[in-house]
Structure formats: structure tokens, C-alpha cells
Design a protein around this motif. Structure first.
Motif, PDB file in Angstrom:
ATOM      1  N   MET A   1     -15.917  65.810 -17.004  1.00  0.00           N
ATOM      2  CA  MET A   1     -16.978  65.738 -15.986  1.00  0.00           C
ATOM      3  C   MET A   1     -17.922  66.933 -16.124  1.00  0.00           C
ATOM      4  SD  MET A   1     -16.530  65.390 -11.873  1.00  0.00           S
ATOM      5  CE  MET A   1     -15.687  63.813 -11.979  1.00  0.00           C
ATOM      6  N   GLN A   2     -19.214  66.661 -16.095  1.00  0.00           N
ATOM      7  CA  GLN A   2     -20.179  67.740 -16.265  1.00  0.00           C
ATOM      8  C   GLN A   2     -20.320  68.571 -14.986  1.00  0.00           C
ATOM      9  OE1 GLN A   2     -23.759  65.836 -17.517  1.00  0.00           O
ATOM     10  NE2 GLN A   2     -23.023  65.447 -19.591  1.00  0.00           N
ATOM     11  N   ASP A   3     -20.793  69.785 -15.158  1.00  0.00           N
ATOM     12  CA  ASP A   3     -20.886  70.715 -14.038  1.00  0.00           C
ATOM     13  C   ASP A   3     -21.793  70.207 -12.926  1.00  0.00           C
ATOM     14  OD1 ASP A   3     -19.116  72.405 -15.117  1.00  0.00           O
ATOM     15  OD2 ASP A   3     -20.535  73.976 -15.666  1.00  0.00           O
ATOM     16  N   ASP A   4     -22.979  69.675 -13.304  1.00  0.00           N
ATOM     17  CA  ASP A   4     -23.912  69.230 -12.269  1.00  0.00           C
ATOM     18  C   ASP A   4     -23.384  67.995 -11.550  1.00  0.00           C
ATOM     19  OD1 ASP A   4     -24.211  67.784 -14.564  1.00  0.00           O
ATOM     20  OD2 ASP A   4     -26.369  67.517 -14.363  1.00  0.00           O
ATOM     21  N   GLU A   5     -22.593  67.205 -12.266  1.00  0.00           N
ATOM     22  CA  GLU A   5     -21.993  66.034 -11.628  1.00  0.00           C
ATOM     23  C   GLU A   5     -20.932  66.461 -10.624  1.00  0.00           C
ATOM     24  OE1 GLU A   5     -19.915  61.825 -12.971  1.00  0.00           O
ATOM     25  OE2 GLU A   5     -20.700  63.192 -14.467  1.00  0.00           O
ATOM     26  N   LEU A   6     -20.169  67.473 -11.002  1.00  0.00           N
ATOM     27  CA  LEU A   6     -19.150  68.009 -10.104  1.00  0.00           C
ATOM     28  C   LEU A   6     -19.803  68.611  -8.865  1.00  0.00           C
ATOM     29  CD1 LEU A   6     -16.090  68.493  -9.898  1.00  0.00           C
ATOM     30  CD2 LEU A   6     -16.456  70.727 -10.929  1.00  0.00           C
ATOM     31  N   HIS A   7     -20.915  69.308  -9.087  1.00  0.00           N
ATOM     32  CA  HIS A   7     -21.650  69.903  -7.978  1.00  0.00           C
ATOM     33  C   HIS A   7     -22.150  68.820  -7.033  1.00  0.00           C
ATOM     34  CE1 HIS A   7     -24.095  72.820  -5.869  1.00  0.00           C
ATOM     35  NE2 HIS A   7     -25.140  72.035  -5.998  1.00  0.00           N
ATOM     36  N   PHE A   8     -22.607  67.699  -7.608  1.00  0.00           N
ATOM     37  CA  PHE A   8     -23.083  66.579  -6.806  1.00  0.00           C
ATOM     38  C   PHE A   8     -21.959  66.044  -5.920  1.00  0.00           C
ATOM     39  CE2 PHE A   8     -23.219  61.949  -6.411  1.00  0.00           C
ATOM     40  CZ  PHE A   8     -24.394  61.778  -5.706  1.00  0.00           C
ATOM     41  N   LEU A   9     -20.780  65.884  -6.497  1.00  0.00           N
ATOM     42  CA  LEU A   9     -19.646  65.358  -5.741  1.00  0.00           C
ATOM     43  C   LEU A   9     -19.257  66.307  -4.613  1.00  0.00           C
ATOM     44  CD1 LEU A   9     -17.408  63.941  -8.606  1.00  0.00           C
ATOM     45  CD2 LEU A   9     -18.929  62.699  -7.072  1.00  0.00           C
ATOM     46  N   GLU A  10     -19.322  67.598  -4.886  1.00  0.00           N
ATOM     47  CA  GLU A  10     -18.999  68.573  -3.849  1.00  0.00           C
ATOM     48  C   GLU A  10     -19.996  68.508  -2.701  1.00  0.00           C
ATOM     49  OE1 GLU A  10     -18.872  72.180  -6.025  1.00  0.00           O
ATOM     50  OE2 GLU A  10     -16.770  71.955  -6.579  1.00  0.00           O
ATOM     51  N   GLU A  11     -21.269  68.280  -3.043  1.00  0.00           N
ATOM     52  CA  GLU A  11     -22.285  68.136  -1.996  1.00  0.00           C
ATOM     53  C   GLU A  11     -22.020  66.894  -1.167  1.00  0.00           C
ATOM     54  OE1 GLU A  11     -26.211  68.215  -3.526  1.00  0.00           O
ATOM     55  OE2 GLU A  11     -26.332  70.403  -3.440  1.00  0.00           O
ATOM     56  N   GLN A  12     -21.622  65.817  -1.844  1.00  0.00           N
ATOM     57  CA  GLN A  12     -21.312  64.578  -1.136  1.00  0.00           C
ATOM     58  C   GLN A  12     -20.191  64.802  -0.132  1.00  0.00           C
ATOM     59  OE1 GLN A  12     -22.620  61.251  -1.410  1.00  0.00           O
ATOM     60  NE2 GLN A  12     -24.257  62.503  -2.217  1.00  0.00           N
ATOM     61  N   LEU A  13     -19.167  65.528  -0.545  1.00  0.00           N
ATOM     62  CA  LEU A  13     -18.006  65.729   0.314  1.00  0.00           C
ATOM     63  C   LEU A  13     -18.286  66.696   1.453  1.00  0.00           C
ATOM     64  CD1 LEU A  13     -15.268  65.862  -2.447  1.00  0.00           C
ATOM     65  CD2 LEU A  13     -15.611  64.070  -0.764  1.00  0.00           C
ATOM     66  N   ALA A  14     -19.299  67.516   1.308  1.00  0.00           N
ATOM     67  CA  ALA A  14     -19.593  68.524   2.320  1.00  0.00           C
ATOM     68  C   ALA A  14     -20.335  67.940   3.520  1.00  0.00           C
ATOM     69  CB  ALA A  14     -20.415  69.654   1.712  1.00  0.00           C
ATOM     70  N   GLY A  15     -21.010  66.817   3.337  1.00  0.00           N
ATOM     71  CA  GLY A  15     -21.875  66.290   4.381  1.00  0.00           C
ATOM     72  C   GLY A  15     -21.201  65.306   5.305  1.00  0.00           C
ATOM     73  N   THR A  16     -21.948  64.881   6.333  1.00  0.00           N
ATOM     74  CA  THR A  16     -21.492  63.828   7.228  1.00  0.00           C
ATOM     75  C   THR A  16     -22.605  62.792   7.368  1.00  0.00           C
ATOM     76  OG1 THR A  16     -22.273  65.088   9.128  1.00  0.00           O
ATOM     77  CG2 THR A  16     -19.939  65.282   8.591  1.00  0.00           C
ATOM     78  N   GLU A  17     -22.224  61.584   7.772  1.00  0.00           N
ATOM     79  CA  GLU A  17     -23.200  60.512   7.934  1.00  0.00           C
ATOM     80  C   GLU A  17     -22.979  59.825   9.276  1.00  0.00           C
ATOM     81  OE1 GLU A  17     -25.528  59.811   5.757  1.00  0.00           O
ATOM     82  OE2 GLU A  17     -24.838  61.106   4.136  1.00  0.00           O
ATOM     83  N   LEU A  18     -24.072  59.353   9.865  1.00  0.00           N
ATOM     84  CA  LEU A  18     -23.989  58.575  11.095  1.00  0.00           C
ATOM     85  C   LEU A  18     -23.818  57.108  10.707  1.00  0.00           C
ATOM     86  CD1 LEU A  18     -24.132  59.141  14.131  1.00  0.00           C
ATOM     87  CD2 LEU A  18     -26.567  58.578  14.044  1.00  0.00           C
ATOM     88  N   LEU A  19     -22.615  56.573  10.956  1.00  0.00           N
ATOM     89  CA  LEU A  19     -22.293  55.208  10.547  1.00  0.00           C
ATOM     90  C   LEU A  19     -21.691  54.441  11.716  1.00  0.00           C
ATOM     91  CD1 LEU A  19     -20.519  55.930   7.136  1.00  0.00           C
ATOM     92  CD2 LEU A  19     -22.883  55.231   7.461  1.00  0.00           C
ATOM     93  N   ALA A  20     -21.811  53.111  11.633  1.00  0.00           N
ATOM     94  CA  ALA A  20     -21.205  52.262  12.654  1.00  0.00           C
ATOM     95  C   ALA A  20     -19.691  52.257  12.493  1.00  0.00           C
ATOM     96  CB  ALA A  20     -21.746  50.844  12.527  1.00  0.00           C
TER      97      ALA A  20
END
Ligand SMILES: [Zn+2]
Length: 71
Positions: A1-20
């Protein structure tokens, strides 16, 4: 896995979303629990309701590789 891809995944996991949420019966904040699958057009995530802890799948349609888009 490339570094920027790993960074992307970490950003995804850090956030929250307003979902039903089916259990709460309303839109609630969901935390990113886990990345289930990464597609060129988006990311499938396991989300957890911060109110009742119900887990659900959610598709984030943000392209994972915007620089590589072909039209
Ligand atoms: Zn809920």
C-alpha cells in the motif's frame, strides 16, 4: 500500500458523517469504524452510530484517486 493511500484511509477513519440510522429513526453522527473496500470511484466503510452503536455499511463516493480520472 502506498503512503498517500494509507494517509487517505487514515483521514477516512478520523472523520464522522451524518447518516440515517434505522435504530434511532433519524440522521445521527456516525463514526468511521473500518474501511471495508476501496474502489476507484469511492470507499466502502463500516460506520457506527454514535448514539446507539448500530453498525452499517456506507459508501463514500469520493474518488480515491482524483488525479487518475479518465473521462
Ligand atoms: Zn442510532
Amino acid at each position: 500500500m502506498q503512503d498517500d493511500e494509507l494517509h487517505f484511509l487514515e483521514e477516512q477513519l478520523a472523520g464522522t458523517e451524518l447518516l440515517a440510522c434505522v435504530t434511532c429513526g433519524e440522521d445521527t453522527l456516525h463514526a468511521h469504524l473500518e474501511v471495508l473496500e476501496v474502489y476507484p470511484v469511492g470507499t466502502e466503510l463500516l460506520m457506527q452510530c454514535t448514539h446507539c452503536q448500530t453498525e452499517r455499511k456506507w459508501m463514500d463516493w469520493t474518488p480515491t484517486k482524483p488525479k487518475g480520472q479518465e473521462n
